[in-house]
Design a protein around this motif. Structure first.
Motif, mmCIF file in Angstrom:
data_model
loop_
_atom_site.group_PDB
_atom_site.id
_atom_site.type_symbol
_atom_site.label_atom_id
_atom_site.label_comp_id
_atom_site.label_asym_id
_atom_site.label_seq_id
_atom_site.Cartn_x
_atom_site.Cartn_y
_atom_site.Cartn_z
ATOM 1 N N MET A 1 0.366 -1.763 -0.461
ATOM 2 C CA MET A 1 -0.058 0.141 0.191
ATOM 3 C C MET A 1 0.755 1.381 -0.229
ATOM 4 O O MET A 1 1.913 1.257 0.985
ATOM 5 N N SER A 2 0.468 2.013 -0.982
ATOM 6 C CA SER A 2 1.103 3.699 -0.767
ATOM 7 C C SER A 2 0.584 4.166 -0.058
ATOM 8 O O SER A 2 -0.405 4.451 1.093
ATOM 9 N N TRP A 3 1.168 5.508 0.333
ATOM 10 C CA TRP A 3 1.097 6.439 1.351
ATOM 11 C C TRP A 3 0.209 7.426 1.126
ATOM 12 O O TRP A 3 -0.846 7.573 1.089
ATOM 13 N N ASN A 4 -0.432 7.550 -0.885
ATOM 14 C CA ASN A 4 -1.511 8.102 -1.090
ATOM 15 C C ASN A 4 -2.554 7.079 -0.763
ATOM 16 O O ASN A 4 -3.818 7.484 -0.683
ATOM 17 N N GLU A 5 -3.128 5.759 -0.699
ATOM 18 C CA GLU A 5 -3.624 4.856 -0.285
ATOM 19 C C GLU A 5 -3.973 4.790 1.040
ATOM 20 O O GLU A 5 -5.034 4.631 1.215
ATOM 21 N N LEU A 6 -3.092 4.925 1.502
ATOM 22 C CA LEU A 6 -3.369 5.393 3.198
ATOM 23 C C LEU A 6 -4.073 5.860 3.609
ATOM 24 O O LEU A 6 -4.452 6.103 4.646
ATOM 25 N N LEU A 7 -3.594 7.430 3.485
ATOM 26 C CA LEU A 7 -3.996 8.722 4.081
ATOM 27 C C LEU A 7 -5.043 8.483 4.030
ATOM 28 O O LEU A 7 -6.000 8.982 4.811
ATOM 29 N N PRO A 8 -6.695 8.473 2.851
ATOM 30 C CA PRO A 8 -7.997 7.984 3.108
ATOM 31 C C PRO A 8 -8.314 7.405 4.252
ATOM 32 O O PRO A 8 -9.209 7.345 5.439
ATOM 33 N N TYR A 9 -7.811 6.218 5.319
ATOM 34 C CA TYR A 9 -7.796 5.550 6.130
ATOM 35 C C TYR A 9 -7.176 6.332 7.418
ATOM 36 O O TYR A 9 -8.087 6.321 8.030
#
Length: 323
Positions: free
Chosen positions: A249-257
């Motif tokens: 998982m990338s940082w951008n994918e993690l940000l919403p969580y």
């Protein structure tokens, strides 16, 4: 194979359980320990605070089953409270014999009980007797208090008392969370008991999981800080065991969580405590994401919730007060 989210007191509350199970790969999770220190039944409010999923089918929002964990040393009191939790809908009762915290151990809870295998047996036996047969009783232990010499006796005491599954954190109480974890002892415990054993401790990456499985010889794993620091670790492991390509998982994918975690913390905690919860998680994320290092530096001394909203790019809408 099972992948579980560990019960970490003061860290993995219902908010983080919700977020991490939505990332995926987790088969089941466990509440923070519910301390039973007096011979009385805990009120429903205790479960509403520490195990709110219990009132929604004992599952997180994505349907991940949740077990209820107790910590204490009085067999009868633990049995009575376990029976009440079962009435409230707890699908599994878990018992904590692994917490290394000094304050917990001083009150005869957690890992200090590993000095008394007979008491371990009595506790599990009483809890097993107190809850319906259809509800499994499980346990989590460390290798011992200051030495692993008694680990096998403790594991046998748990299994013979009625524990149907044992999680082994592969360190002693004295070792705390200092590496390494002694995964070879997990293999010895599995050889000593006839119930399934789950490995726990020092699994931070996919390669750690592979080494743990090789050394311990067990397939099941419980992930704690490693999963909090790398929220898709369970998903990575699940993909690897299925022979699928693992894409971290990338940082951008993690940000919403991360943003959702913050908004939930804003809604459930007072402005005094919400920033600390975010800092706690972001601090662990710095192990896996350079971007988390920058965010942590930006918030480490910040207690203004509105400013943190701005940093994360979210808008918090406070619930309307009842007239």
């Amino acid at each position: 194979m099972q992948i579980a989210l560990a019960p970490m007191e003061g860290l993995v509350d219902e908010i983080l359980r919700d977020v991490l199970t939505r990332v995926g790969g987790i088969d089941w999770c466990v509440t923070e320990f519910i301390r039973v220190s007096e011979r009385r039944l805990l009120p429903v409010s205790t479960y509403q605070k520490l195990a709110p999923e219990l009132f929604d089918g004992a599952r997180t929002a994505t349907g991940t089953p949740m077990r209820v964990q107790f910590l204490g040393s009085d067999p009868v009191c633990l049995g009575d409270n376990a029976a009440f939790a079962a009435e409230l809908g707890a699908p599994v009762i878990d018992l904590n014999f692994g917490c290394p915290a000094k304050t917990v151990n001083k009150s005869r809870g957690g890992a200090v009980l590993l000095k008394e295998p007979e008491l371990l047996h009595a506790i599990v036996r009483e809890v097993r007797r107190s809850v319906p047969a259809a509800i499994p009783v499980t346990a989590k232990m460390r290798l011992g208090f200051d030495s692993p010499d008694g680990a096998l006796d403790c594991a046998r005491a748990l299994a013979e008392g009625g524990a149907q599954q044992i999680v082994v954190h592969a360190r002693t109480k004295v070792e705390g969370y200092k590496p390494p974890a002694h995964w070879e002892w997990v293999a010895r415990v599995q050889e000593a008991v006839a119930v399934p054993v789950i490995a726990n401790g020092e699994v931070w990456t996919l390669d750690d999981w592979r080494r743990c499985r090789e050394v311990s010889g067990v397939d099941d794993v419980m992930l704690g800080r490693g999963l909090v620091a790398r929220p898709d670790l369970a998903r990575q492991i699940a993909a690897a065991r299925a022979g699928e390509t693992v894409v971290p998982m990338s940082w951008n994918e993690l940000l919403p969580y991360l943003r959702d975690f913050w908004l939930q913390a804003r809604g459930k905690l007072s402005p005094r405590y919400a920033p600390g919860r975010l800092k706690q998680w972001v601090g662990l994320l710095t192990r896996s994401y350079p971007e988390a290092v920058q965010l942590f530096e930006a918030i480490r001394r910040e207690n203004d919730c509105s400013f943190i909203d701005h940093l994360l790019g979210v808008t918090y809408e406070a619930p309307l007060a009842l007239a």
